[in-house]
Design an enzyme around this catalytic site. Structure first.
Site, PDB file in Angstrom:
ATOM      1  CB  SER A 198      13.538   7.434 -10.500  1.00  0.00           C
ATOM      2  OG  SER A 198      14.036   6.234 -10.808  1.00  0.00           O
ATOM      3  CG  HIS A 226      10.088   9.558  -9.262  1.00  0.00           C
ATOM      4  ND1 HIS A 226      10.279   9.264  -8.035  1.00  0.00           N
ATOM      5  CD2 HIS A 226      10.273   8.216  -9.916  1.00  0.00           C
ATOM      6  CE1 HIS A 226      10.781   7.994  -7.616  1.00  0.00           C
ATOM      7  NE2 HIS A 226      10.660   7.301  -9.002  1.00  0.00           N
ATOM      8  CE  LYS A 257       7.860   5.984  -7.196  1.00  0.00           C
ATOM      9  NZ  LYS A 257       7.540   5.486  -8.329  1.00  0.00           N
TER      10      LYS A 257
HETATM   11  C1  PLP Z   1       7.124   3.890  -8.832  1.00  0.00           C
HETATM   12  C2  PLP Z   1       7.110   3.972 -10.283  1.00  0.00           C
HETATM   13  C3  PLP Z   1       6.134   3.244 -10.937  1.00  0.00           C
HETATM   14  C4  PLP Z   1       5.333   2.230 -10.157  1.00  0.00           C
HETATM   15  O1  PLP Z   1       4.286   2.691  -9.450  1.00  0.00           O
HETATM   16  P1  PLP Z   1       3.532   1.601  -8.631  1.00  0.00           P
HETATM   17  O2  PLP Z   1       2.197   2.411  -8.366  1.00  0.00           O
HETATM   18  O3  PLP Z   1       4.196   1.450  -7.425  1.00  0.00           O
HETATM   19  O4  PLP Z   1       3.196   0.513  -9.271  1.00  0.00           O
HETATM   20  C5  PLP Z   1       5.996   3.731 -12.150  1.00  0.00           C
HETATM   21  N1  PLP Z   1       6.615   4.292 -13.172  1.00  0.00           N
HETATM   22  C6  PLP Z   1       7.450   5.177 -12.535  1.00  0.00           C
HETATM   23  C7  PLP Z   1       8.248   6.085 -13.298  1.00  0.00           C
HETATM   24  C8  PLP Z   1       7.647   4.915 -11.081  1.00  0.00           C
HETATM   25  O5  PLP Z   1       8.711   5.628 -10.791  1.00  0.00           O
END
Ligand code: PLP
Length: 414
Positions: A198, A226, A257
């Site tokens: 990210s 992502h 997301k």
């Molecule tokens: C955002 C993210 C998470 C966490 O996801 P949630 O559902 O908000 O707990 C886990 N792994 C990665 C790679 C992320 O970018």
């Protein structure tokens, strides 16, 4: 007896503020979207994970209402006692079909999914081989399992051992780690990686990782948080983007997301692994079920994305436009194809302060972006991280680029 700890925390909090590491939260007083209200001011949002613009999509809100109307607000139970409704099973099936896997198990978040996935599968006699830049939740998940651990330097597929020029520590490539795990006689070997990282928006070399996994008899686990919903021609994720669909053993991802942005996550993969998780995964057995509104809205998202690639196509076009025009304007951008677009400040004097000042000036121009400085990113890699969305219109992107150029000229960067 809070006294001693209170003093300690107060002084540590002051230290954070002095080091400018204290996290200040901006308050939004509107729904999440391309346009939001911050402190009574309307701004264009270029820092959300709302990749497909679905966070406040009317079809999702309707589906969430229907979920509440037909299946209630909450289940007050974990899945295996009385927390499984028909809709949970439907969502799991739809996610499996969408990702091209055999089965899927839901969690309250992807953080939980990653916390769950390693411990039931791997123990002292096994090996986990992990990219140095993996997400915090993968790191924590690995900490919870007893497997032996190898860390390969970010994206390094080689058989080599190098030295980190700044710390003098050994850096290993993935193939070297696999060989060492074999020399140690490990029973199972699992490679774990983010699908997309990210901070830089770079994509894991899944084609090469799968080839090494086949050569050295290892499993591959990818966290596609992502990427699910938009990477690859039909938005299935980085495994589609890198042409390895069907070759990833375990995919974890989030619904928080691109897929609507509320919450929830899953582990998806071979049916024996998912079955094992239903019996052994602690955050599944000991934490509440995903609420009906989130489930029905996420079902709606998967349906929308299965029917049409319009949204991910729009996001791809928006990303191309922004990357091309910002590069042409003279900004230093990490190349790539992901809607995370890092605008780098390292080549300018006082780059940390400059990035922060730039982001503040952008807010004055009505564009909400965030600066990332050391220690969130390495020294000299200070940046503003822009995230494009299918919810952005061409005009909004033009406005953002216009503001970047204006502020860039004011600060003598371009
Ligand atoms: C955002 C993210 C998470 C966490 O996801 P949630 O559902 O908000 O707990 C886990 N792994 C990665 C790679 C992320 O970018």
């Amino acid at each position: 007896m809070f006294g001693k700890m209170k003093e300690y925390l107060q002084s540590e909090l002051i230290k954070l503020q002095e080091q400018k590491l204290y996290k200040h939260e901006r308050i939004i007083v509107s729904p999440q979207g391309a346009e939001i209200f911050v402190k009574g001011k309307k701004v264009l949002n270029f820092c959300a994970n709302n990749y497909l613009g679905l966070s406040s999509h009317p079809d999702l809100i309707k589906a969430a209402h229907e979920g509440i109307d037909e299946r209630g607000y909450g289940l007050s139970s974990v899945r295996f006692i009385c927390g499984t409704q028909d809709i949970h099973k439907i969502l799991e099936e739809k996610v499996s079909t969408f990702l091209g896997t055999e089965d899927t198990i839901l969690f309250s978040s992807c953080f939980d999914a990653n916390g769950a996935v390693f411990e039931p599968l791997l123990s002292e006699e096994d090996a986990i081989i992990t990219d140095a830049l993996n997400h915090a939740s993968i790191i924590d998940g690995i900490r919870l399992c007893k497997a032996q651990r190898w860390i390969y330097s970010h994206g390094n597929m080689s058989d080599e051992i190098g030295l980190d020029p700044s710390t003098g520590k050994e850096l290993k490539g993935l193939e070297r780690c696999l060989k060492e795990a074999i020399e140690k006689g490990c029973r199972f070997k699992m490679i774990a990686t983010d699908g997309c990282f990210s901070m830089d928006g770079d994509i894991a070399k899944l084609d090469e990782i799968v080839a090494l996994a086949e050569k050295y008899d290892a499993l591959v686990m990818v966290d596609d948080s992502h990427a699910t919903g938009f990477m690859g021609k039909t938005g299935r994720g980085t495994h589609e983007f890198k042409n390895v669909m069907g070759k990833i053993d375990i995919i974890t991802t989030t619904f928080g997301k691109a897929l609507g942005g509320a919450s929830g996550g899953c582990i998806s993969g071979h049916k024996e692994i998912i079955d094992w998780m239903r019996n052994k995964a602690r955050p599944y057995l000991f934490s509440n079920t995903v609420p009906p509104a989130t489930v029905t809205a996420t079902i709606k998202v998967i349906d929308l994305l299965t029917e049409s690639t319009e949204l991910r196509d729009k996001l791809e076009a928006n990303t191309k436009k922004f990357r091309t025009e910002m590069s042409a304007a003279g900004f230093d951008i990490i190349p790539g194809e992901h809607p995370i677009v890092p605008i780098m400040f390292g080549k300018y004097p006082n780059c940390s302060q400059l990035a922060v000042e730039f982001a503040n000036k952008m807010l004055d121009e009505g564009i909400y972006v965030i600066a990332f400085s050391f220690p969130v990113v390495p020294r000299g890699k200070d940046r503003i991280r822009v995230q494009l969305s299918a919810g952005h219109t061409t005009e909004m992107i033009d406005n953002a680029i216009y503001a970047f150029i204006k502020v860039g000229k004011e600060l003598n960067m371009i």
